[in-house]
Design a protein around this motif. Structure first.
Motif, PDB file in Angstrom:
ATOM      1  N   LEU A   1       0.275  -1.141   0.050  1.00 46.36           N
ATOM      2  CA  LEU A   1       0.027   0.022  -0.035  1.00 46.36           C
ATOM      3  C   LEU A   1       0.797   1.228   0.079  1.00 46.36           C
ATOM      4  O   LEU A   1       0.586   2.538  -0.612  1.00 46.36           O
ATOM      5  CB  LEU A   1      -1.192  -0.035   0.931  1.00 46.36           C
ATOM      6  CG  LEU A   1      -2.079  -0.363   1.362  1.00 46.36           C
ATOM      7  CD1 LEU A   1      -3.166  -0.640   2.349  1.00 46.36           C
ATOM      8  CD2 LEU A   1      -3.247   0.336   0.031  1.00 46.36           C
ATOM      9  N   GLY A   2       1.948   1.255   0.870  1.00 42.84           N
ATOM     10  CA  GLY A   2       2.245   2.409   0.997  1.00 42.84           C
ATOM     11  C   GLY A   2       3.311   3.325  -0.771  1.00 42.84           C
ATOM     12  O   GLY A   2       2.472   4.503  -0.727  1.00 42.84           O
ATOM     13  N   GLY A   3       3.794   2.226  -1.735  1.00 41.53           N
ATOM     14  CA  GLY A   3       3.996   2.533  -2.548  1.00 41.53           C
ATOM     15  C   GLY A   3       3.014   3.780  -3.398  1.00 41.53           C
ATOM     16  O   GLY A   3       2.873   4.869  -4.380  1.00 41.53           O
ATOM     17  N   TRP A   4       1.743   2.574  -3.252  1.00 38.30           N
ATOM     18  CA  TRP A   4       0.766   2.487  -4.398  1.00 38.30           C
ATOM     19  C   TRP A   4      -0.150   4.172  -3.261  1.00 38.30           C
ATOM     20  O   TRP A   4      -0.545   4.494  -4.344  1.00 38.30           O
ATOM     21  CB  TRP A   4      -0.479   1.450  -4.218  1.00 38.30           C
ATOM     22  CG  TRP A   4      -1.743   2.033  -5.091  1.00 38.30           C
ATOM     23  CD1 TRP A   4      -1.844   1.163  -6.090  1.00 38.30           C
ATOM     24  CD2 TRP A   4      -2.860   3.164  -4.559  1.00 38.30           C
ATOM     25  NE1 TRP A   4      -3.599   1.631  -6.962  1.00 38.30           N
ATOM     26  CE2 TRP A   4      -3.845   2.495  -5.622  1.00 38.30           C
ATOM     27  CE3 TRP A   4      -3.337   3.362  -3.687  1.00 38.30           C
ATOM     28  CZ2 TRP A   4      -4.893   3.299  -5.705  1.00 38.30           C
ATOM     29  CZ3 TRP A   4      -4.648   3.850  -3.504  1.00 38.30           C
ATOM     30  CH2 TRP A   4      -5.520   4.027  -4.445  1.00 38.30           C
TER      31      TRP A   4
ATOM     32  N   PRO B   1      -4.058  12.719  -2.592  1.00 46.06           N
ATOM     33  CA  PRO B   1      -5.529  12.742  -1.579  1.00 46.06           C
ATOM     34  C   PRO B   1      -6.514  13.391  -1.761  1.00 46.06           C
ATOM     35  O   PRO B   1      -7.016  12.299  -1.189  1.00 46.06           O
ATOM     36  CB  PRO B   1      -4.797  13.339  -0.169  1.00 46.06           C
ATOM     37  CG  PRO B   1      -2.841  13.486  -0.882  1.00 46.06           C
ATOM     38  CD  PRO B   1      -2.594  13.053  -2.551  1.00 46.06           C
ATOM     39  N   ALA B   2      -6.759  14.427  -2.747  1.00 48.08           N
ATOM     40  CA  ALA B   2      -7.437  14.414  -2.475  1.00 48.08           C
ATOM     41  C   ALA B   2      -8.552  14.546  -3.128  1.00 48.08           C
ATOM     42  O   ALA B   2      -9.939  14.084  -3.557  1.00 48.08           O
ATOM     43  CB  ALA B   2      -7.765  16.422  -3.307  1.00 48.08           C
TER      44      ALA B   2
ATOM     45  N   ALA C   1      -1.362   6.092   7.398  1.00 50.28           N
ATOM     46  CA  ALA C   1      -0.880   7.356   8.730  1.00 50.28           C
ATOM     47  C   ALA C   1       0.593   7.671   8.213  1.00 50.28           C
ATOM     48  O   ALA C   1       0.632   9.075   7.945  1.00 50.28           O
ATOM     49  CB  ALA C   1      -0.161   6.621   9.962  1.00 50.28           C
ATOM     50  N   GLN C   2       1.533   6.682   7.409  1.00 48.58           N
ATOM     51  CA  GLN C   2       2.440   6.897   7.292  1.00 48.58           C
ATOM     52  C   GLN C   2       2.934   7.765   5.855  1.00 48.58           C
ATOM     53  O   GLN C   2       3.343   8.401   5.509  1.00 48.58           O
ATOM     54  CB  GLN C   2       3.204   5.474   6.881  1.00 48.58           C
ATOM     55  CG  GLN C   2       3.537   4.920   8.148  1.00 48.58           C
ATOM     56  CD  GLN C   2       4.587   4.034   8.860  1.00 48.58           C
ATOM     57  OE1 GLN C   2       4.933   3.400   7.480  1.00 48.58           O
ATOM     58  NE2 GLN C   2       4.903   3.274   9.395  1.00 48.58           N
ATOM     59  N   HIS C   3       1.600   7.463   5.043  1.00 51.44           N
ATOM     60  CA  HIS C   3       1.503   7.396   3.533  1.00 51.44           C
ATOM     61  C   HIS C   3       0.722   8.535   2.993  1.00 51.44           C
ATOM     62  O   HIS C   3       0.947   9.313   1.722  1.00 51.44           O
ATOM     63  CB  HIS C   3       1.734   6.388   2.641  1.00 51.44           C
ATOM     64  CG  HIS C   3       3.203   5.571   2.329  1.00 51.44           C
ATOM     65  ND1 HIS C   3       3.784   5.717   2.250  1.00 51.44           N
ATOM     66  CD2 HIS C   3       3.345   4.133   3.616  1.00 51.44           C
ATOM     67  CE1 HIS C   3       5.153   5.032   2.448  1.00 51.44           C
ATOM     68  NE2 HIS C   3       4.716   4.107   3.400  1.00 51.44           N
TER      69      HIS C   3
ATOM     70  N   ARG D   1      -4.637   8.695  17.902  1.00 53.09           N
ATOM     71  CA  ARG D   1      -5.855   9.087  17.830  1.00 53.09           C
ATOM     72  C   ARG D   1      -5.744  10.227  16.831  1.00 53.09           C
ATOM     73  O   ARG D   1      -6.658  10.321  15.528  1.00 53.09           O
ATOM     74  CB  ARG D   1      -6.671   8.829  18.749  1.00 53.09           C
ATOM     75  CG  ARG D   1      -6.531   7.459  19.354  1.00 53.09           C
ATOM     76  CD  ARG D   1      -7.801   8.235  20.820  1.00 53.09           C
ATOM     77  NE  ARG D   1      -8.007   6.305  21.877  1.00 53.09           N
ATOM     78  CZ  ARG D   1      -9.327   6.105  20.972  1.00 53.09           C
ATOM     79  NH1 ARG D   1     -10.197   6.168  20.514  1.00 53.09           N
ATOM     80  NH2 ARG D   1      -9.063   4.425  21.841  1.00 53.09           N
ATOM     81  N   THR D   2      -5.538  10.980  17.246  1.00 54.72           N
ATOM     82  CA  THR D   2      -5.351  12.286  16.025  1.00 54.72           C
ATOM     83  C   THR D   2      -5.048  12.237  14.465  1.00 54.72           C
ATOM     84  O   THR D   2      -4.782  13.483  14.037  1.00 54.72           O
ATOM     85  CB  THR D   2      -4.878  13.127  17.239  1.00 54.72           C
ATOM     86  OG1 THR D   2      -2.977  13.173  17.379  1.00 54.72           O
ATOM     87  CG2 THR D   2      -4.952  14.187  18.457  1.00 54.72           C
ATOM     88  N   THR D   3      -4.800  11.156  14.442  1.00 54.91           N
ATOM     89  CA  THR D   3      -4.065  11.036  13.436  1.00 54.91           C
ATOM     90  C   THR D   3      -5.043  11.168  11.827  1.00 54.91           C
ATOM     91  O   THR D   3      -5.264  11.171  10.956  1.00 54.91           O
ATOM     92  CB  THR D   3      -3.005  10.058  12.564  1.00 54.91           C
ATOM     93  OG1 THR D   3      -1.664  10.017  13.755  1.00 54.91           O
ATOM     94  CG2 THR D   3      -2.046   9.611  11.644  1.00 54.91           C
ATOM     95  N   PHE D   4      -6.355  10.021  12.353  1.00 55.54           N
ATOM     96  CA  PHE D   4      -7.207  10.158  11.535  1.00 55.54           C
ATOM     97  C   PHE D   4      -8.225  11.079  12.046  1.00 55.54           C
ATOM     98  O   PHE D   4      -9.454  10.473  12.750  1.00 55.54           O
ATOM     99  CB  PHE D   4      -7.662   8.736  11.258  1.00 55.54           C
ATOM    100  CG  PHE D   4      -6.614   7.990  11.165  1.00 55.54           C
ATOM    101  CD1 PHE D   4      -6.385   7.967   9.612  1.00 55.54           C
ATOM    102  CD2 PHE D   4      -5.527   6.648  11.660  1.00 55.54           C
ATOM    103  CE1 PHE D   4      -5.070   7.831   8.773  1.00 55.54           C
ATOM    104  CE2 PHE D   4      -4.363   5.706  11.259  1.00 55.54           C
ATOM    105  CZ  PHE D   4      -4.970   6.741   9.780  1.00 55.54           C
TER     106      PHE D   4
END
Length: 354
Positions: free
Chosen positions: A166-169, A175-176, A197-199, A229-232
């Motif tokens: 998933l990361g590379g994809w 994102p928009a 969360a990382q990408h 939790r604040t990440t999402f």
């Protein structure tokens, strides 16, 4: 490459753009019936629909049409006293500021590229959501453990990848325009969310197929894994509108309905906010037009490489604009005639400007 081939190429790649076509003209103008231009979301312009003044008006209106996803007819006319600018209306009338005294009507059609839908999981809800979305205006990617798909027949348009990739994809997506549904139903929800969360922690939509209790547990597990939790803040669980459905088909429909609803609610909020002008301000605009006094509303921020023509308020590309110095400052104009009008009476156009 002719413009029709270019349009086909852009549609094939899923890129969003607006197509502007000259549908009426009143000489003297440099454009002809059927002239076309492509305007991209970043304001880049390919093609021809008129001179410098018309070009910048069309660029601005095309970007607005793209933002709202609605076509519009733009009438550019020297009859300034008749100007009525109705933001978000099907028809917008703009005064021609150049010396040609001609008029031109340009039809602008936004052609919105497909949004991306990422479905994570090999559950029945995940598969059904992906299958339905593939028949809609989405480019669908299914991320799962590939052995989960044994004996499953998918729509040919659906891209399949291992969820661990998933990361590379995600790095390659916008994102928009990316909507994500996590539906592994407990198999690798947390692991996939760590990668997100990382990408791409702020996609257009992020939904988790889980009960409220299970969703809260997932957030607890993520904190243990180092994801606050604040990440999402936008994570929706359970994913989907509450339509009362329970079967996999109904849940899949409710998820897609929520994504569609959020998109249109966003556009509706933009329309409501901007379509309610101050009546006194609108009256001042009409009176100023009748008196041939420019009303210039400069945007709060101007992109790099762009400037505001003080005679019309239109945004122009500095590299293609004509310029003039006045009191130690450089001003940019869409055409020589606009510059001449400014130099004849600079204070008329600078009055009220910060």
């Amino acid at each position: 490459m002719d413009i029709y081939s270019r349009i086909a190429e852009l549609r094939q790649t899923g890129q969003s753009f607006a197509l502007a076509t000259v549908v009426s003209r009143q000489a003297p103008v440099s454009s002809h019936l059927g002239d076309k231009a492509i305007i991209f979301e970043d304001g880049c312009f390919e093609g021809y629909v008129g001179g410098a003044c018309s070009r910048e008006i069309v660029r601005k209106q095309a970007l607005e049409a793209l933002r709202l996803g609605k076509p519009r007819l733009v009438r550019i006319t020297p009859e300034a006293a008749a100007k009525v600018v109705l933001e978000h209306a099907d028809e917008v009338v703009i005064p021609m500021t150049c010396a040609s005294e001609g008029a031109v009507d340009v039809y602008i059609e936004p052609l919105i590229g497909k949004s991306c839908l990422l479905v994570v999981g090999g559950s029945q809800i995940a598969l059904t959501t992906a299958q339905i979305a593939a028949r809609m205006n989405y480019t669908v990617t299914l991320a799962c453990d590939k052995p989960e798909l044994a004996g499953v027949s998918l729509e040919s348009e659906i891209q399949v990848l291992d969820w661990r990739e998933l990361g590379g994809w995600l790095d390659a997506q916008n994102p928009a325009k990316t909507h994500i549904v996590i539906a592994s139903q407990g198999h690798y929800d947390e692991d996939a969310l760590v990668l997100i969360a990382q990408h791409m922690p702020r996609p257009a939509y992020l939904g988790l197929v889980a009960s409220r209790k299970r969703g809260a547990a997932v957030l607890d597990n993520l904190e243990i894994l180092g994801v606050p939790r604040t990440t999402f803040p936008q994570l929706k669980y359970p994913a989907g509108l509450d339509l009362g459905g329970r079967g996999r088909d109904e849940v899949a429909v409710s998820i897609l309905a929520e994504i569609i609803s959020l998109k249109h609610q966003k556009n509706a909020r933009e329309v409501v906010v901007e379509a309610s002008p101050n009546p006194l301000q609108a009256l001042d605009q009409v009176q100023a037009i009748a008196a041939d006094t420019p009303v210039v509303s400069a945007p709060t921020s101007v992109p790099s490489g762009m400037a505001i023509d003080p005679t019309s308020g239109e945004m122009v590309e500095i590299a293609k604009a004509v310029s003039a110095e006045y009191q130690g400052q450089t001003y940019y104009f869409s055409c020589p005639n606009c510059r001449a009008k400014f130099l004849k009476n600079p204070e008329k156009y600078l009055k009220g400007r910060a």
